[in-house]
Design an enzyme around this catalytic site. Structure first.
Site, PDB file in Angstrom:
ATOM      1  N   GLY A  28      45.349 119.781  72.016  1.00  0.00           N
ATOM      2  CA  GLY A  28      44.415 119.164  72.960  1.00  0.00           C
ATOM      3  C   GLY A  28      45.043 117.981  73.662  1.00  0.00           C
ATOM      4  O   GLY A  28      45.494 117.037  73.015  1.00  0.00           O
ATOM      5  N   GLY A  42      43.347 116.089  75.864  1.00  0.00           N
ATOM      6  CA  GLY A  42      42.242 115.308  76.430  1.00  0.00           C
ATOM      7  C   GLY A  42      42.441 113.840  76.056  1.00  0.00           C
ATOM      8  O   GLY A  42      43.556 113.398  75.778  1.00  0.00           O
ATOM      9  N   GLU A 100      23.656 111.737  86.262  1.00  0.00           N
ATOM     10  CA  GLU A 100      24.670 111.511  87.300  1.00  0.00           C
ATOM     11  C   GLU A 100      24.643 112.629  88.345  1.00  0.00           C
ATOM     12  O   GLU A 100      24.737 112.378  89.545  1.00  0.00           O
ATOM     13  CB  GLU A 100      26.057 111.393  86.646  1.00  0.00           C
ATOM     14  N   ALA A 107      34.677 109.042  75.714  1.00  0.00           N
ATOM     15  CA  ALA A 107      36.114 108.970  75.977  1.00  0.00           C
ATOM     16  C   ALA A 107      36.758 107.814  75.203  1.00  0.00           C
ATOM     17  O   ALA A 107      37.827 107.961  74.609  1.00  0.00           O
ATOM     18  CB  ALA A 107      36.336 108.795  77.475  1.00  0.00           C
TER      19      ALA A 107
HETATM   20  C1  LIG Z   1      30.733 115.878  82.554  1.00  0.00           C
HETATM   21  C2  LIG Z   1      31.130 114.864  81.503  1.00  0.00           C
HETATM   22  C3  LIG Z   1      31.018 113.511  81.780  1.00  0.00           C
HETATM   23  C4  LIG Z   1      31.407 112.576  80.827  1.00  0.00           C
HETATM   24  N1  LIG Z   1      31.293 111.241  81.131  1.00  0.00           N
HETATM   25  C5  LIG Z   1      31.704 110.318  80.251  1.00  0.00           C
HETATM   26  C6  LIG Z   1      31.665 108.925  80.563  1.00  0.00           C
HETATM   27  O1  LIG Z   1      31.233 108.526  81.654  1.00  0.00           O
HETATM   28  N2  LIG Z   1      32.112 108.043  79.633  1.00  0.00           N
HETATM   29  C7  LIG Z   1      32.601 108.456  78.435  1.00  0.00           C
HETATM   30  O2  LIG Z   1      33.043 107.618  77.648  1.00  0.00           O
HETATM   31  N3  LIG Z   1      32.625 109.747  78.088  1.00  0.00           N
HETATM   32  C8  LIG Z   1      32.195 110.689  78.970  1.00  0.00           C
HETATM   33  N4  LIG Z   1      32.228 112.025  78.637  1.00  0.00           N
HETATM   34  C9  LIG Z   1      32.627 112.412  77.277  1.00  0.00           C
HETATM   35  C10 LIG Z   1      34.120 112.426  77.151  1.00  0.00           C
HETATM   36  O3  LIG Z   1      34.730 113.043  78.268  1.00  0.00           O
HETATM   37  C11 LIG Z   1      34.499 113.138  75.854  1.00  0.00           C
HETATM   38  O4  LIG Z   1      33.871 112.467  74.793  1.00  0.00           O
HETATM   39  C12 LIG Z   1      35.997 113.121  75.675  1.00  0.00           C
HETATM   40  O5  LIG Z   1      36.606 113.874  76.696  1.00  0.00           O
HETATM   41  C13 LIG Z   1      36.392 113.688  74.306  1.00  0.00           C
HETATM   42  O6  LIG Z   1      37.778 113.676  74.225  1.00  0.00           O
HETATM   43  P1  LIG Z   1      38.542 114.800  73.389  1.00  0.00           P
HETATM   44  O7  LIG Z   1      39.991 114.455  73.509  1.00  0.00           O
HETATM   45  O8  LIG Z   1      37.933 114.951  72.062  1.00  0.00           O
HETATM   46  O9  LIG Z   1      38.245 116.170  74.153  1.00  0.00           O
HETATM   47  P2  LIG Z   1      38.589 116.602  75.630  1.00  0.00           P
HETATM   48  O10 LIG Z   1      38.816 115.418  76.509  1.00  0.00           O
HETATM   49  O11 LIG Z   1      37.526 117.562  75.993  1.00  0.00           O
HETATM   50  O12 LIG Z   1      39.980 117.346  75.495  1.00  0.00           O
HETATM   51  C14 LIG Z   1      40.122 118.530  74.792  1.00  0.00           C
HETATM   52  C15 LIG Z   1      41.394 119.212  75.270  1.00  0.00           C
HETATM   53  O13 LIG Z   1      41.698 120.271  74.396  1.00  0.00           O
HETATM   54  C16 LIG Z   1      42.110 121.409  75.129  1.00  0.00           C
HETATM   55  N5  LIG Z   1      41.807 122.571  74.316  1.00  0.00           N
HETATM   56  C17 LIG Z   1      40.592 122.994  73.883  1.00  0.00           C
HETATM   57  N6  LIG Z   1      40.723 124.054  73.090  1.00  0.00           N
HETATM   58  C18 LIG Z   1      42.052 124.327  73.017  1.00  0.00           C
HETATM   59  C19 LIG Z   1      42.809 125.319  72.345  1.00  0.00           C
HETATM   60  N7  LIG Z   1      42.217 126.239  71.567  1.00  0.00           N
HETATM   61  N8  LIG Z   1      44.142 125.306  72.497  1.00  0.00           N
HETATM   62  C20 LIG Z   1      44.756 124.376  73.291  1.00  0.00           C
HETATM   63  N9  LIG Z   1      44.076 123.415  73.938  1.00  0.00           N
HETATM   64  C21 LIG Z   1      42.742 123.384  73.788  1.00  0.00           C
HETATM   65  C22 LIG Z   1      41.299 121.322  76.416  1.00  0.00           C
HETATM   66  O14 LIG Z   1      41.941 122.032  77.460  1.00  0.00           O
HETATM   67  C23 LIG Z   1      41.263 119.814  76.660  1.00  0.00           C
HETATM   68  O15 LIG Z   1      42.348 119.387  77.462  1.00  0.00           O
HETATM   69  C24 LIG Z   1      31.871 113.000  79.577  1.00  0.00           C
HETATM   70  C25 LIG Z   1      31.984 114.364  79.291  1.00  0.00           C
HETATM   71  C26 LIG Z   1      31.625 115.291  80.255  1.00  0.00           C
HETATM   72  C27 LIG Z   1      31.771 116.772  79.973  1.00  0.00           C
END
Ligand SMILES: Cc1cc2nc3c(=O)[nH]c(=O)nc-3n(C[C@H](O)[C@H](O)[C@H](O)COP(=O)(O)OP(=O)(O)OC[C@H]3O[C@@H](n4cnc5c(N)ncnc54)[C@H](O)[C@@H]3O)c2cc1C
Length: 456
Positions: free
Chosen positions: A20, A22, A179, A323
Protein backbone atom coordinates in the site's frame (compact mmCIF):
# COMPACT_ATOMS: atom_id res chain seq x y z
CA UNK A 1 6.31 -19.74 -7.87
CA UNK A 2 9.06 -18.07 -5.82
CA UNK A 3 11.39 -15.97 -7.86
CA UNK A 4 14.38 -14.73 -5.96
CA UNK A 5 16.11 -11.97 -7.82
CA UNK A 6 19.81 -11.39 -7.45
CA UNK A 7 19.63 -8.38 -5.20
CA UNK A 8 17.39 -10.35 -2.78
CA UNK A 9 19.80 -13.27 -2.56
CA UNK A 10 22.97 -11.20 -2.00
CA UNK A 11 21.60 -8.32 0.08
CA UNK A 12 21.96 -9.26 3.77
CA UNK A 13 19.81 -6.37 5.04
CA UNK A 14 16.44 -7.29 6.54
CA UNK A 15 13.64 -7.04 3.98
CA UNK A 16 10.67 -4.81 4.85
CA UNK A 17 7.71 -5.27 2.52
CA UNK A 18 5.08 -2.53 2.58
CA UNK A 19 1.74 -3.25 0.94
CA UNK A 20 0.00 0.00 0.00
CA UNK A 21 1.38 3.35 -1.09
CA UNK A 22 -1.35 5.43 0.55
CA UNK A 23 -0.82 7.74 3.51
CA UNK A 24 0.34 4.99 5.88
CA UNK A 25 2.54 3.08 3.42
CA UNK A 26 4.23 6.19 2.08
CA UNK A 27 5.06 7.48 5.58
CA UNK A 28 6.39 4.06 6.55
CA UNK A 29 8.77 3.88 3.59
CA UNK A 30 9.91 7.48 4.07
CA UNK A 31 10.62 6.88 7.76
CA UNK A 32 13.01 4.07 6.81
CA UNK A 33 15.06 6.11 4.33
CA UNK A 34 18.17 5.99 6.52
CA UNK A 35 17.59 2.55 8.06
CA UNK A 36 19.78 -0.36 7.16
CA UNK A 37 16.92 -2.32 5.61
CA UNK A 38 15.82 -3.20 2.09
CA UNK A 39 12.29 -2.00 1.34
CA UNK A 40 9.84 -3.19 -1.28
CA UNK A 41 6.76 -1.00 -1.56
CA UNK A 42 3.92 -2.74 -3.43
CA UNK A 43 0.88 -0.88 -4.72
CA UNK A 44 -1.62 -1.95 -7.35
CA UNK A 45 -1.68 1.59 -8.66
CA UNK A 46 1.29 3.61 -9.82
CA UNK A 47 0.32 6.66 -7.80
CA UNK A 48 -0.18 7.89 -4.29
CA UNK A 49 -3.61 9.48 -4.09
CA UNK A 50 -4.55 12.43 -1.92
CA UNK A 51 -8.05 11.18 -1.11
CA UNK A 52 -9.17 14.27 0.85
CA UNK A 53 -9.38 16.18 -2.44
CA UNK A 54 -11.03 13.41 -4.47
CA UNK A 55 -14.39 15.12 -4.23
CA UNK A 56 -12.90 18.13 -6.03
CA UNK A 57 -11.98 15.88 -8.96
CA UNK A 58 -15.48 14.37 -8.85
CA UNK A 59 -16.96 17.87 -9.03
CA UNK A 60 -14.63 19.12 -11.77
CA UNK A 61 -12.71 21.66 -9.67
CA UNK A 62 -9.39 19.79 -10.05
CA UNK A 63 -8.07 17.25 -12.49
CA UNK A 64 -6.91 13.81 -11.37
CA UNK A 65 -3.25 14.63 -11.99
CA UNK A 66 -3.43 17.48 -9.45
CA UNK A 67 -4.01 15.14 -6.52
CA UNK A 68 -1.95 12.09 -7.49
CA UNK A 69 1.81 11.58 -7.55
CA UNK A 70 3.67 8.63 -9.08
CA UNK A 71 4.99 6.56 -6.17
CA UNK A 72 8.14 5.79 -8.14
CA UNK A 73 8.87 9.51 -8.38
CA UNK A 74 8.47 9.97 -4.61
CA UNK A 75 11.22 7.39 -3.97
CA UNK A 76 13.52 8.13 -6.89
CA UNK A 77 16.27 9.26 -4.52
CA UNK A 78 15.63 6.70 -1.78
CA UNK A 79 18.08 4.00 -2.78
CA UNK A 80 16.97 1.36 -0.26
CA UNK A 81 13.42 1.31 -1.70
CA UNK A 82 12.11 -0.65 -4.68
CA UNK A 83 8.63 0.23 -5.90
CA UNK A 84 6.58 -2.60 -7.42
CA UNK A 85 3.31 -1.85 -9.18
CA UNK A 86 1.52 -5.06 -8.41
CA UNK A 87 -1.40 -6.37 -6.41
CA UNK A 88 -0.89 -8.34 -3.22
CA UNK A 89 -3.31 -11.22 -3.65
CA UNK A 90 -2.54 -13.04 -0.45
CA UNK A 91 -0.36 -13.28 2.64
CA UNK A 92 1.15 -16.43 4.13
CA UNK A 93 2.20 -15.33 7.60
CA UNK A 94 3.74 -18.71 8.54
CA UNK A 95 6.02 -18.59 5.49
CA UNK A 96 6.58 -14.80 5.69
CA UNK A 97 5.38 -14.33 2.14
CA UNK A 98 3.23 -11.90 0.23
CA UNK A 99 1.64 -13.42 -2.85
CA UNK A 100 1.78 -11.29 -6.00
CA UNK A 101 0.33 -12.40 -9.35
CA UNK A 102 3.62 -13.64 -10.77
CA UNK A 103 5.85 -13.98 -7.78
CA UNK A 104 5.98 -14.52 -4.03
CA UNK A 105 7.75 -11.86 -2.02
CA UNK A 106 9.52 -13.05 1.12
CA UNK A 107 9.74 -10.56 3.99
CA UNK A 108 11.39 -10.21 7.36
CA UNK A 109 8.86 -7.54 8.33
CA UNK A 110 5.55 -6.78 6.66
CA UNK A 111 3.74 -3.47 6.96
CA UNK A 112 0.18 -3.92 5.76
CA UNK A 113 -1.29 -0.57 4.68
CA UNK A 114 -3.76 -1.56 1.96
CA UNK A 115 -6.57 0.77 3.14
CA UNK A 116 -10.31 0.44 2.70
CA UNK A 117 -12.76 0.16 -0.17
CA UNK A 118 -16.40 1.13 -0.73
CA UNK A 119 -18.89 -1.12 1.01
CA UNK A 120 -22.57 -1.58 0.10
CA UNK A 121 -23.72 -3.61 3.10
CA UNK A 122 -24.18 -6.73 1.02
CA UNK A 123 -26.09 -4.95 -1.78
CA UNK A 124 -23.34 -5.36 -4.36
CA UNK A 125 -25.65 -4.47 -7.25
CA UNK A 126 -25.99 -0.91 -5.88
CA UNK A 127 -22.42 -0.14 -6.86
CA UNK A 128 -23.35 0.01 -10.55
CA UNK A 129 -26.00 2.66 -9.91
CA UNK A 130 -24.28 4.57 -7.12
CA UNK A 131 -20.50 4.71 -7.44
CA UNK A 132 -18.50 5.44 -4.29
CA UNK A 133 -15.56 7.80 -4.04
CA UNK A 134 -12.34 5.98 -3.30
CA UNK A 135 -10.09 6.02 -6.36
CA UNK A 136 -9.27 8.44 -9.15
CA UNK A 137 -11.33 6.20 -11.46
CA UNK A 138 -14.33 6.62 -9.13
CA UNK A 139 -13.93 10.40 -9.07
CA UNK A 140 -13.69 10.63 -12.86
CA UNK A 141 -16.76 8.41 -13.25
CA UNK A 142 -18.79 10.50 -10.80
CA UNK A 143 -17.71 13.68 -12.60
CA UNK A 144 -18.81 12.10 -15.88
CA UNK A 145 -22.22 11.20 -14.47
CA UNK A 146 -22.80 14.68 -13.07
CA UNK A 147 -21.78 16.48 -16.26
CA UNK A 148 -23.65 14.01 -18.49
CA UNK A 149 -26.84 14.47 -16.42
CA UNK A 150 -26.81 18.18 -17.27
CA UNK A 151 -26.11 17.40 -20.94
CA UNK A 152 -29.02 14.94 -21.01
CA UNK A 153 -31.29 17.49 -19.32
CA UNK A 154 -30.55 20.03 -22.08
CA UNK A 155 -31.50 17.46 -24.74
CA UNK A 156 -34.64 16.24 -22.92
CA UNK A 157 -38.05 17.62 -23.94
CA UNK A 158 -40.16 15.88 -21.32
CA UNK A 159 -40.19 18.09 -18.18
CA UNK A 160 -40.68 15.13 -15.82
CA UNK A 161 -37.74 13.22 -17.24
CA UNK A 162 -35.66 16.37 -17.19
CA UNK A 163 -36.38 16.69 -13.47
CA UNK A 164 -34.91 13.22 -12.95
CA UNK A 165 -31.71 14.29 -14.66
CA UNK A 166 -31.55 17.38 -12.47
CA UNK A 167 -32.03 15.49 -9.21
CA UNK A 168 -28.77 14.41 -7.58
CA UNK A 169 -28.83 12.10 -4.58
CA UNK A 170 -25.86 11.66 -2.25
CA UNK A 171 -26.09 8.82 0.23
CA UNK A 172 -24.12 9.23 3.46
CA UNK A 173 -23.83 12.37 5.58
CA UNK A 174 -20.24 11.95 6.73
CA UNK A 175 -17.58 14.42 5.61
CA UNK A 176 -17.36 12.96 2.09
CA UNK A 177 -21.12 13.24 1.53
CA UNK A 178 -21.19 16.75 2.99
CA UNK A 179 -18.28 17.87 0.81
CA UNK A 180 -19.84 16.36 -2.31
CA UNK A 181 -23.24 17.96 -1.60
CA UNK A 182 -21.71 21.40 -1.01
CA UNK A 183 -19.66 21.25 -4.20
CA UNK A 184 -22.61 19.99 -6.27
CA UNK A 185 -24.82 22.79 -4.97
CA UNK A 186 -22.15 25.23 -6.03
CA UNK A 187 -22.00 23.73 -9.53
CA UNK A 188 -25.77 24.06 -9.87
CA UNK A 189 -26.16 27.53 -8.39
CA UNK A 190 -22.92 29.24 -9.45
CA UNK A 191 -20.85 27.43 -12.07
CA UNK A 192 -23.44 26.44 -14.67
CA UNK A 193 -25.90 29.32 -14.37
CA UNK A 194 -25.33 30.67 -17.90
CA UNK A 195 -24.49 27.45 -19.72
CA UNK A 196 -27.88 25.96 -20.63
CA UNK A 197 -30.83 27.23 -22.68
CA UNK A 198 -33.71 24.87 -21.95
CA UNK A 199 -33.56 24.88 -18.16
CA UNK A 200 -32.15 26.77 -15.21
CA UNK A 201 -29.41 24.71 -13.50
CA UNK A 202 -30.09 26.47 -10.21
CA UNK A 203 -33.40 24.56 -10.12
CA UNK A 204 -31.45 21.29 -9.70
CA UNK A 205 -32.18 19.34 -6.52
CA UNK A 206 -29.21 18.16 -4.47
CA UNK A 207 -30.47 15.72 -1.83
CA UNK A 208 -28.19 14.49 0.94
CA UNK A 209 -29.46 11.38 2.74
CA UNK A 210 -28.08 10.36 6.12
CA UNK A 211 -29.20 7.13 7.77
CA UNK A 212 -28.41 8.34 11.31
CA UNK A 213 -29.95 11.21 13.29
CA UNK A 214 -27.40 13.86 12.26
CA UNK A 215 -24.83 14.82 9.63
CA UNK A 216 -21.11 14.53 10.42
CA UNK A 217 -21.69 11.95 13.18
CA UNK A 218 -18.05 11.99 14.31
CA UNK A 219 -18.12 15.75 14.95
CA UNK A 220 -19.55 17.55 17.99
CA UNK A 221 -23.30 18.12 17.68
CA UNK A 222 -22.99 21.88 17.29
CA UNK A 223 -20.78 21.41 14.21
CA UNK A 224 -23.17 18.84 12.74
CA UNK A 225 -25.89 21.43 13.11
CA UNK A 226 -23.72 24.17 11.65
CA UNK A 227 -22.83 21.89 8.70
CA UNK A 228 -26.51 21.18 8.05
CA UNK A 229 -27.41 24.89 8.16
CA UNK A 230 -24.55 25.83 5.85
CA UNK A 231 -25.64 23.20 3.34
CA UNK A 232 -29.27 24.27 3.51
CA UNK A 233 -28.26 27.87 2.90
CA UNK A 234 -26.66 26.62 -0.30
CA UNK A 235 -29.92 24.94 -1.32
CA UNK A 236 -29.09 21.34 -0.41
CA UNK A 237 -32.03 19.26 0.88
CA UNK A 238 -30.70 17.45 3.92
CA UNK A 239 -32.64 14.42 5.23
CA UNK A 240 -31.55 12.61 8.36
CA UNK A 241 -32.89 9.26 9.65
CA UNK A 242 -33.18 8.54 5.95
CA UNK A 243 -32.07 4.94 5.53
CA UNK A 244 -31.94 3.86 1.90
CA UNK A 245 -33.51 0.48 1.11
CA UNK A 246 -33.10 0.36 -2.67
CA UNK A 247 -30.91 1.89 -5.36
CA UNK A 248 -31.44 1.21 -9.06
CA UNK A 249 -31.20 2.90 -12.45
CA UNK A 250 -34.25 5.06 -11.64
CA UNK A 251 -33.10 6.47 -8.31
CA UNK A 252 -33.23 5.51 -4.65
CA UNK A 253 -35.93 4.44 -2.19
CA UNK A 254 -35.85 6.04 1.26
CA UNK A 255 -38.24 4.93 3.98
CA UNK A 256 -40.64 3.72 1.31
CA UNK A 257 -40.45 6.90 -0.79
CA UNK A 258 -38.89 6.69 -4.25
CA UNK A 259 -36.66 9.61 -5.23
CA UNK A 260 -36.37 9.54 -9.02
CA UNK A 261 -32.82 10.45 -10.02
CA UNK A 262 -30.31 9.58 -12.72
CA UNK A 263 -27.32 10.40 -10.52
CA UNK A 264 -26.90 8.68 -7.18
CA UNK A 265 -23.57 8.84 -5.34
CA UNK A 266 -22.49 6.55 -2.54
CA UNK A 267 -20.60 8.03 0.42
CA UNK A 268 -21.95 5.71 3.08
CA UNK A 269 -19.74 2.79 3.89
CA UNK A 270 -16.27 1.36 3.68
CA UNK A 271 -14.75 -2.01 4.40
CA UNK A 272 -11.15 -3.14 4.83
CA UNK A 273 -8.93 -4.76 2.26
CA UNK A 274 -9.73 -8.50 2.32
CA UNK A 275 -6.04 -9.17 2.92
CA UNK A 276 -6.67 -8.85 6.66
CA UNK A 277 -8.71 -12.08 6.54
CA UNK A 278 -5.51 -13.99 5.86
CA UNK A 279 -3.73 -12.91 9.03
CA UNK A 280 -5.46 -15.43 11.28
CA UNK A 281 -6.32 -12.80 13.84
CA UNK A 282 -9.36 -11.09 15.36
CA UNK A 283 -11.09 -8.62 13.05
CA UNK A 284 -13.82 -6.09 13.77
CA UNK A 285 -17.07 -5.82 11.77
CA UNK A 286 -15.33 -3.88 9.02
CA UNK A 287 -12.52 -6.41 8.74
CA UNK A 288 -9.98 -4.25 10.56
CA UNK A 289 -7.29 -5.77 12.73
CA UNK A 290 -7.13 -5.22 16.51
CA UNK A 291 -3.40 -4.48 16.63
CA UNK A 292 -1.19 -4.44 19.72
CA UNK A 293 0.13 -1.20 21.21
CA UNK A 294 3.23 -1.73 19.03
CA UNK A 295 0.96 -1.88 15.92
CA UNK A 296 1.73 -5.55 15.33
CA UNK A 297 -0.74 -8.38 14.75
CA UNK A 298 -1.05 -10.19 18.14
CA UNK A 299 -0.17 -13.57 16.58
CA UNK A 300 2.65 -12.28 14.35
CA UNK A 301 5.29 -9.92 15.72
CA UNK A 302 6.76 -9.45 12.25
CA UNK A 303 3.52 -8.07 10.76
CA UNK A 304 2.42 -4.48 11.36
CA UNK A 305 -1.04 -3.28 10.32
CA UNK A 306 -1.62 0.44 9.93
CA UNK A 307 -3.94 3.13 8.55
CA UNK A 308 -7.56 2.36 7.73
CA UNK A 309 -6.91 -1.35 8.40
CA UNK A 310 -6.01 -0.97 12.07
CA UNK A 311 -8.21 -0.72 15.17
CA UNK A 312 -6.28 1.19 17.84
CA UNK A 313 -7.63 2.38 21.14
CA UNK A 314 -7.22 6.03 22.06
CA UNK A 315 -8.55 6.83 25.54
CA UNK A 316 -12.21 5.77 25.59
CA UNK A 317 -12.39 5.95 21.84
CA UNK A 318 -10.63 4.60 18.76
CA UNK A 319 -8.03 6.32 16.64
CA UNK A 320 -10.09 7.75 13.73
CA UNK A 321 -9.58 6.50 10.18
CA UNK A 322 -7.97 9.66 8.84
CA UNK A 323 -4.97 10.57 6.74
CA UNK A 324 -3.07 12.08 9.67
CA UNK A 325 -3.53 8.99 11.85
CA UNK A 326 -2.48 6.73 8.95
CA UNK A 327 0.70 8.77 8.56
CA UNK A 328 1.54 8.61 12.26
CA UNK A 329 0.91 4.87 12.36
CA UNK A 330 2.91 4.18 9.19
CA UNK A 331 5.90 6.04 10.57
CA UNK A 332 5.69 4.34 13.96
CA UNK A 333 5.37 0.85 12.49
CA UNK A 334 8.36 1.49 10.25
CA UNK A 335 10.53 2.66 13.14
CA UNK A 336 9.42 -0.37 15.15
CA UNK A 337 10.39 -2.66 12.26
CA UNK A 338 13.80 -0.99 12.18
CA UNK A 339 14.10 -1.46 15.96
CA UNK A 340 13.20 -5.13 15.63
CA UNK A 341 15.75 -5.53 12.84
CA UNK A 342 18.44 -4.20 15.22
CA UNK A 343 17.25 -6.53 18.01
CA UNK A 344 15.83 -3.61 20.03
CA UNK A 345 12.49 -3.70 21.89
CA UNK A 346 9.48 -2.24 20.09
CA UNK A 347 7.85 0.95 21.37
CA UNK A 348 4.20 1.72 22.06
CA UNK A 349 2.26 3.89 19.61
CA UNK A 350 0.79 7.14 20.97
CA UNK A 351 -1.69 8.93 18.74
CA UNK A 352 -1.48 12.72 18.53
CA UNK A 353 -4.92 14.06 17.71
CA UNK A 354 -4.51 16.94 15.26
CA UNK A 355 -8.25 17.41 14.80
CA UNK A 356 -10.54 16.93 11.85
CA UNK A 357 -12.19 19.19 9.31
CA UNK A 358 -14.62 19.08 6.43
CA UNK A 359 -15.34 21.75 3.83
CA UNK A 360 -18.82 22.75 2.73
CA UNK A 361 -18.55 24.48 -0.61
CA UNK A 362 -16.60 27.49 -1.67
CA UNK A 363 -15.79 29.28 1.53
CA UNK A 364 -17.31 27.33 4.37
CA UNK A 365 -16.07 24.48 6.53
CA UNK A 366 -16.27 22.95 9.99
CA UNK A 367 -13.21 22.04 12.05
CA UNK A 368 -12.38 20.56 15.45
CA UNK A 369 -8.83 21.23 16.64
CA UNK A 370 -8.12 20.31 20.24
CA UNK A 371 -10.82 22.06 22.26
CA UNK A 372 -11.54 24.63 19.51
CA UNK A 373 -14.55 24.25 17.27
CA UNK A 374 -14.60 26.39 14.19
CA UNK A 375 -17.07 26.86 11.37
CA UNK A 376 -17.54 29.11 8.36
CA UNK A 377 -14.85 31.10 6.56
CA UNK A 378 -12.06 30.80 9.17
CA UNK A 379 -12.44 27.02 9.19
CA UNK A 380 -12.33 27.03 5.40
CA UNK A 381 -9.05 29.02 5.29
CA UNK A 382 -7.56 26.59 7.79
CA UNK A 383 -8.84 23.62 5.77
CA UNK A 384 -7.25 25.04 2.59
CA UNK A 385 -3.86 25.63 4.24
CA UNK A 386 -3.73 22.19 5.87
CA UNK A 387 -4.61 20.44 2.61
CA UNK A 388 -2.02 22.37 0.61
CA UNK A 389 0.60 21.59 3.26
CA UNK A 390 -0.02 17.83 3.22
CA UNK A 391 -0.39 17.44 -0.56
CA UNK A 392 2.49 15.36 -1.88
CA UNK A 393 4.56 17.12 -4.56
CA UNK A 394 5.37 20.75 -5.28
CA UNK A 395 3.72 20.66 -8.74
CA UNK A 396 0.49 19.41 -7.17
CA UNK A 397 0.47 22.19 -4.59
CA UNK A 398 0.83 24.85 -7.26
CA UNK A 399 -1.78 23.21 -9.52
CA UNK A 400 -4.30 22.87 -6.69
CA UNK A 401 -3.72 26.42 -5.48
CA UNK A 402 -4.25 27.83 -8.99
CA UNK A 403 -7.37 25.67 -9.41
CA UNK A 404 -8.80 27.03 -6.17
CA UNK A 405 -8.00 30.65 -6.99
CA UNK A 406 -9.67 30.23 -10.37
CA UNK A 407 -12.73 28.64 -8.78
CA UNK A 408 -12.90 31.25 -6.02
CA UNK A 409 -12.50 34.33 -8.18
CA UNK A 410 -14.35 33.25 -11.31
CA UNK A 411 -16.88 30.71 -9.88
CA UNK A 412 -15.63 28.38 -12.61
CA UNK A 413 -14.37 24.80 -12.58
CA UNK A 414 -11.15 23.83 -14.29
CA UNK A 415 -11.83 20.25 -15.20
CA UNK A 416 -15.12 20.02 -17.12
CA UNK A 417 -13.78 18.50 -20.31
CA UNK A 418 -14.86 14.89 -20.80
CA UNK A 419 -12.71 12.66 -22.93
CA UNK A 420 -14.39 10.70 -25.72
CA UNK A 421 -18.17 10.80 -26.00
CA UNK A 422 -18.88 10.59 -22.29
CA UNK A 423 -18.84 6.81 -22.05
CA UNK A 424 -18.49 5.24 -18.57
CA UNK A 425 -15.07 5.15 -16.94
CA UNK A 426 -14.09 1.58 -16.07
CA UNK A 427 -13.28 1.12 -12.39
CA UNK A 428 -9.55 0.50 -11.89
CA UNK A 429 -8.83 -3.19 -12.30
CA UNK A 430 -8.72 -5.13 -9.07
CA UNK A 431 -8.14 -8.86 -9.02
CA UNK A 432 -11.51 -10.63 -9.19
CA UNK A 433 -10.68 -12.76 -6.15
CA UNK A 434 -9.98 -9.77 -3.92
CA UNK A 435 -12.84 -7.75 -5.29
CA UNK A 436 -15.41 -10.48 -4.82
CA UNK A 437 -14.56 -10.73 -1.18
CA UNK A 438 -14.72 -6.98 -0.75
CA UNK A 439 -18.20 -6.83 -2.14
CA UNK A 440 -19.92 -9.87 -0.77
CA UNK A 441 -20.57 -8.12 2.48
CA UNK A 442 -19.61 -10.48 5.26
CA UNK A 443 -19.63 -7.40 7.41
CA UNK A 444 -23.09 -5.97 7.33
CA UNK A 445 -25.04 -3.21 8.96
CA UNK A 446 -24.22 0.43 9.45
CA UNK A 447 -21.91 1.65 12.19
CA UNK A 448 -18.84 2.63 10.25
CA UNK A 449 -17.71 4.28 13.44
CA UNK A 450 -15.18 7.00 13.03
CA UNK A 451 -14.71 6.61 9.30
CA UNK A 452 -14.91 9.55 6.95
CA UNK A 453 -17.71 7.98 5.02
CA UNK A 454 -19.75 7.34 8.15
CA UNK A 455 -23.39 7.89 7.62
CA UNK A 456 -25.97 5.73 5.97
C1 LIG B 1 -13.26 10.68 -0.41
C2 LIG B 1 -12.40 10.66 0.83
C3 LIG B 1 -12.11 11.85 1.49
C4 LIG B 1 -11.30 11.84 2.61
N1 LIG B 1 -11.02 13.03 3.24
C5 LIG B 1 -10.20 13.05 4.30
C6 LIG B 1 -9.84 14.28 4.93
O1 LIG B 1 -10.29 15.37 4.53
N2 LIG B 1 -8.99 14.24 5.99
C7 LIG B 1 -8.48 13.07 6.44
O2 LIG B 1 -7.67 13.09 7.37
N3 LIG B 1 -8.81 11.89 5.91
C8 LIG B 1 -9.66 11.86 4.84
N4 LIG B 1 -10.00 10.66 4.26
C9 LIG B 1 -9.54 9.41 4.88
C10 LIG B 1 -8.13 9.11 4.46
O3 LIG B 1 -7.93 9.33 3.08
C11 LIG B 1 -7.79 7.67 4.85
O4 LIG B 1 -7.99 7.53 6.23
C12 LIG B 1 -6.36 7.36 4.49
O5 LIG B 1 -6.19 7.41 3.09
C13 LIG B 1 -5.95 5.97 5.00
O6 LIG B 1 -4.64 5.74 4.61
P1 LIG B 1 -4.15 4.26 4.28
O7 LIG B 1 -2.71 4.40 3.92
O8 LIG B 1 -4.56 3.34 5.35
O9 LIG B 1 -4.99 3.81 3.00
P2 LIG B 1 -5.05 4.44 1.55
O10 LIG B 1 -4.60 5.87 1.56
O11 LIG B 1 -6.41 4.13 1.06
O12 LIG B 1 -3.96 3.62 0.74
C14 LIG B 1 -4.10 2.27 0.48
C15 LIG B 1 -3.21 1.92 -0.70
O13 LIG B 1 -3.12 0.52 -0.81
C16 LIG B 1 -3.22 0.13 -2.16
N5 LIG B 1 -3.74 -1.22 -2.18
C17 LIG B 1 -4.94 -1.66 -1.72
N6 LIG B 1 -5.03 -2.98 -1.83
C18 LIG B 1 -3.87 -3.41 -2.38
C19 LIG B 1 -3.37 -4.68 -2.75
N7 LIG B 1 -4.10 -5.79 -2.55
N8 LIG B 1 -2.15 -4.75 -3.29
C20 LIG B 1 -1.40 -3.62 -3.51
N9 LIG B 1 -1.83 -2.39 -3.17
C21 LIG B 1 -3.05 -2.29 -2.60
C22 LIG B 1 -4.15 1.17 -2.77
O14 LIG B 1 -3.95 1.27 -4.17
C23 LIG B 1 -3.74 2.44 -2.02
O15 LIG B 1 -2.72 3.14 -2.71
C24 LIG B 1 -10.80 10.62 3.11
C25 LIG B 1 -11.08 9.42 2.45
C26 LIG B 1 -11.87 9.44 1.31
C27 LIG B 1 -12.16 8.16 0.57
Amino acid sequence: MVISNQSESVDPRPHVVIVGGGFAGLSAAKALRKASVRITLVDRRNHHLFQPLLYQVATAALSGQDIATPIREVFRRQKNTTVLMSEAQGIKPEEQKVILPHRDLTYDYLILAAGADNFYYGNDEWERHAPGLKTLGDAVEIRRRILMAYEAAEAEHDPERRKDYLTFVIIGGGPTGVEMAGAMAEIARKTLTRDFRTFDPSQSRIILLEGGPRLLPTYPEELSESGRKQLETMGVEVRVDAMVSQIDGDGAVVRGERIPSRTVIWAAGVTSSPLTEQLGTKLDKQGRVHVTSKLTVPEHEDIFVVGDLAVIEHGDDLVPALAQSAMQEGKHAALNAARAARGRPLEDFHYKDKGQMATIGRSRAVAVIGKSRLSGFVAWILWSLVHLFYLVGFRNRIAVMLGWIFAYVAFRRNARVLLGDGEPTPRAAVSPALRRRTLTGRRSGPGVGKDRAAGQ
